[in-house]
Design a protein around this motif. Structure first.
Motif, PDB file in Angstrom:
ATOM      1  N   LEU A   1     -58.020  30.563 104.715  1.00 34.54           N
ATOM      2  CA  LEU A   1     -56.645  30.065 104.655  1.00 34.54           C
ATOM      3  C   LEU A   1     -56.458  28.916 105.642  1.00 34.54           C
ATOM      4  CD1 LEU A   1     -55.003  33.599 104.614  1.00 34.54           C
ATOM      5  CD2 LEU A   1     -55.253  32.072 102.638  1.00 34.54           C
ATOM      6  N   HIS A   2     -56.022  27.776 105.125  1.00 36.93           N
ATOM      7  CA  HIS A   2     -55.870  26.572 105.939  1.00 36.93           C
ATOM      8  C   HIS A   2     -54.513  25.918 105.700  1.00 36.93           C
ATOM      9  CE1 HIS A   2     -59.952  25.863 107.627  1.00 36.93           C
ATOM     10  NE2 HIS A   2     -60.350  26.562 106.573  1.00 36.93           N
ATOM     11  N   THR A   3     -54.202  24.931 106.562  1.00 40.15           N
ATOM     12  CA  THR A   3     -53.086  24.014 106.349  1.00 40.15           C
ATOM     13  C   THR A   3     -53.569  22.615 106.688  1.00 40.15           C
ATOM     14  OG1 THR A   3     -52.311  24.522 108.600  1.00 40.15           O
ATOM     15  CG2 THR A   3     -51.220  25.676 106.779  1.00 40.15           C
ATOM     16  N   THR A   4     -52.762  21.604 106.379  1.00 36.39           N
ATOM     17  CA  THR A   4     -53.162  20.214 106.618  1.00 36.39           C
ATOM     18  C   THR A   4     -52.157  19.527 107.544  1.00 36.39           C
ATOM     19  OG1 THR A   4     -51.934  19.266 104.745  1.00 36.39           O
ATOM     20  CG2 THR A   4     -54.133  20.122 104.293  1.00 36.39           C
ATOM     21  N   SER A   5     -52.587  18.415 108.133  1.00 31.07           N
ATOM     22  CA  SER A   5     -51.706  17.671 109.046  1.00 31.07           C
ATOM     23  C   SER A   5     -50.678  16.842 108.280  1.00 31.07           C
ATOM     24  CB  SER A   5     -52.541  16.760 109.956  1.00 31.07           C
ATOM     25  OG  SER A   5     -53.241  15.788 109.194  1.00 31.07           O
ATOM     26  N   SER A   6     -50.951  16.549 107.027  1.00 35.01           N
ATOM     27  CA  SER A   6     -50.022  15.767 106.201  1.00 35.01           C
ATOM     28  C   SER A   6     -49.233  16.679 105.271  1.00 35.01           C
ATOM     29  CB  SER A   6     -50.805  14.750 105.360  1.00 35.01           C
ATOM     30  OG  SER A   6     -51.721  15.424 104.507  1.00 35.01           O
ATOM     31  N   LYS A   7     -48.163  16.155 104.727  1.00 37.56           N
ATOM     32  CA  LYS A   7     -47.421  16.903 103.723  1.00 37.56           C
ATOM     33  C   LYS A   7     -48.292  17.069 102.481  1.00 37.56           C
ATOM     34  CE  LYS A   7     -42.749  15.560 105.107  1.00 37.56           C
ATOM     35  NZ  LYS A   7     -41.481  14.916 104.689  1.00 37.56           N
ATOM     36  N   THR A   8     -48.205  18.223 101.854  1.00 35.24           N
ATOM     37  CA  THR A   8     -49.027  18.471 100.668  1.00 35.24           C
ATOM     38  C   THR A   8     -48.453  19.610  99.847  1.00 35.24           C
ATOM     39  OG1 THR A   8     -51.274  18.949  99.878  1.00 35.24           O
ATOM     40  CG2 THR A   8     -50.550  20.129 101.837  1.00 35.24           C
ATOM     41  N   ILE A   9     -48.728  19.572  98.564  1.00 37.24           N
ATOM     42  CA  ILE A   9     -48.507  20.747  97.744  1.00 37.24           C
ATOM     43  C   ILE A   9     -49.673  21.698  98.002  1.00 37.24           C
ATOM     44  CG2 ILE A   9     -47.225  19.488  95.968  1.00 37.24           C
ATOM     45  CD1 ILE A   9     -49.757  19.385  94.285  1.00 37.24           C
ATOM     46  N   PRO A  10     -49.514  22.995  97.766  1.00 41.13           N
ATOM     47  CA  PRO A  10     -50.643  23.916  97.970  1.00 41.13           C
ATOM     48  C   PRO A  10     -51.763  23.625  96.989  1.00 41.13           C
ATOM     49  CG  PRO A  10     -48.839  25.041  96.873  1.00 41.13           C
ATOM     50  CD  PRO A  10     -48.309  23.699  97.295  1.00 41.13           C
ATOM     51  N   PHE A  11     -53.009  23.844  97.418  1.00 35.85           N
ATOM     52  CA  PHE A  11     -54.155  23.590  96.546  1.00 35.85           C
ATOM     53  C   PHE A  11     -55.334  24.428  96.991  1.00 35.85           C
ATOM     54  CE2 PHE A  11     -54.392  20.495  99.980  1.00 35.85           C
ATOM     55  CZ  PHE A  11     -55.727  20.506 100.346  1.00 35.85           C
ATOM     56  N   ILE A  12     -56.334  24.502  96.115  1.00 35.29           N
ATOM     57  CA  ILE A  12     -57.573  25.243  96.366  1.00 35.29           C
ATOM     58  C   ILE A  12     -58.731  24.265  96.460  1.00 35.29           C
ATOM     59  CG2 ILE A  12     -59.266  26.800  95.299  1.00 35.29           C
ATOM     60  CD1 ILE A  12     -56.913  28.334  94.075  1.00 35.29           C
ATOM     61  N   THR A  13     -59.640  24.482  97.407  1.00 32.06           N
ATOM     62  CA  THR A  13     -60.904  23.753  97.442  1.00 32.06           C
ATOM     63  C   THR A  13     -62.034  24.741  97.187  1.00 32.06           C
ATOM     64  OG1 THR A  13     -61.158  24.033  99.842  1.00 32.06           O
ATOM     65  CG2 THR A  13     -60.058  22.040  99.086  1.00 32.06           C
ATOM     66  N   ILE A  14     -62.986  24.336  96.360  1.00 31.47           N
ATOM     67  CA  ILE A  14     -64.118  25.211  96.054  1.00 31.47           C
ATOM     68  C   ILE A  14     -65.410  24.414  95.977  1.00 31.47           C
ATOM     69  CG2 ILE A  14     -62.871  27.017  94.805  1.00 31.47           C
ATOM     70  CD1 ILE A  14     -63.689  25.629  92.185  1.00 31.47           C
TER      71      ILE A  14
END
Length: 401
Positions: free
Chosen positions: A133-146
């Protein structure tokens, strides 16, 4: 919509490595939730502490672990103390870690996590699911990385958020890449911006849906399943596309890199627009592209990425080609051979690689790593995956490519 409430969790106090563990009355799958691999990304830890203590073991089939990543960095609200814990998970690094005598900072964190990971794998039979589970420094919609294995694609397609493939080709040593090399379902969920309260809510929704999709928790006894789906769908602006990474701006040591203000992930940016400044020189896009994870914090080596959507037809074709192991044909080309007897890695001469489209290797599940000036290693996530562990499960049979 039903309001999802979260528990107020104090973070800057004593943090146990195992945030919470619950074993069901029945045996079954194992899901491992990591939070705080980066210490300034606390939404995952808060979500784990909110969801897991409320689970009833009599309604659980299997085991659920909530694990804290970089404890020291979490206490100090820093991405890391000395080095990025999520860039250390190579086999070479783990071998050297075993030989160390004195462990400090991120080495100590990694050693503890590694021992715990092995303990979980040795004490259970699976099937296993690992979610970071992560978050980002920029604004973003939620997403999955695989990492691009079909078991990951099929599982991630169960969630109403966009998926991004191929980021591991640009990074060395993410935790999930190591776990994926072991063959298990593993995915990263980026729930939003670091300090956005919605990032915690999105993580809570995602964890609950993961418990249902893995059949650890029966949908009939899970609360608000439809609410969680709708919440994530709305947060993701109904975007369920699959993307691939096409470019990474790596920040070099001593480089003065600054993103221009106002950009966010999944934003389309026109050719010629200045998006960042590096050592006083403006960086303008050479083509219209979709921006991904622009950096708005001091720590980190990734300035920004560019991504593009993958057509559904290409995804379906790649699934078919992998099923028939079409990649066996590649070694018929001059300059292409198997790296070793496991047939999990292709060794391609750089001269040959110039004439073989990178997209072909991606289609077949390969991601590249430059071995030296004459050779490129192409790693196949598909051949490493433990598909037999999952192919009989309902989610695998109901999902596609």
């Amino acid at each position: 919509m039903t309001q999802i409430t979260e528990i107020d969790i104090p973070i800057n106090t004593t943090i146990d490595r195992i945030l919470h563990k619950i074993e069901g009355d029945q045996s079954g799958p194992v899901i491992v939730l990591f939070g705080g691999i980066h210490g300034n990304e606390k939404a995952g830890v808060k979500a784990i502490k909110s969801v897991l203590p409320q689970l009833n073991s009599s309604k659980i089939k299997g085991t659920v672990y909530g694990i804290a990543g970089n404890i020291a960095a979490l206490k100090e609200n820093k991405r890391f103390i000395i080095k990025d814990l999520n860039r250390q998970w190579t086999r070479e690094k783990l071998k050297s870690l075993e030989k160390q005598i004195d462990y400090k900072n991120e080495d100590a964190e990694q050693k503890a996590l590694y021992r715990l990971l092995l303990e979980i794998l040795n004490n259970h039979t699976g099937p296993f699911y690992f979610i970071d589970l992560h978050t980002t420094s920029s604004k973003t919609i939620p997403f999955i990385t695989i990492n691009d294995a079909l078991i990951n694609r099929r599982f991630s397609n169960l969630f109403p958020v966009p998926k991004v493939l191929g980021i591991e080709e640009y990074l060395e040593g993410p935790l999930l890449s190591y776990i994926n090399q072991l063959g298990y379902v593993s995915l990263g969920f980026e729930s939003g911006q670091h300090d956005d309260e919605l990032a915690v809510t999105n993580s809570i929704a995602f964890i609950n849906l993961a418990l249902v999709h893995t059949e650890i928790l029966e949908a009939e006894v899970a609360e608000n399943v439809s609410v969680y789906k709708e919440l994530l769908s709305q947060s993701a602006e109904n975007n369920t596309k699959t993307y691939e990474v096409t470019y990474r701006h790596k920040i070099e040591p001593n480089e003065d890199f600054r993103m221009c203000e106002g950009y966010k992930s999944f934003q389309d940016v026109d050719e010629g627009i200045v998006i960042a400044v590096s050592d006083g020189v403006s960086i303008a896009l050479k083509e219209t592209a979709t921006l991904f994870m622009p950096l708005y914090q001091k720590a980190g080596e990734d300035g920004y990425y560019l991504i593009r959507p993958i057509p559904k037809l290409a995804l379906k074709l790649s699934a078919i080609l992998r099923k028939i192991k079409f990649d066996n044909m590649l070694v018929l080309f001059p300059g292409v051979s198997w790296y070793d007897k496991t047939k999990e890695i292709l060794l391609v001469n750089t001269r040959t690689a110039k004439y073989m489209a990178k997209q072909l290797f991606h289609l077949l599940g390969y991601r590249s790593y430059q071995l030296d000036k004459n050779n490129i290693k192409f790693y196949n996530r598909e051949r490493m995956s433990k598909k037999a562990m999952y192919k009989h499960l309902n989610w695998y049979k109901s999902s596609s490519f």
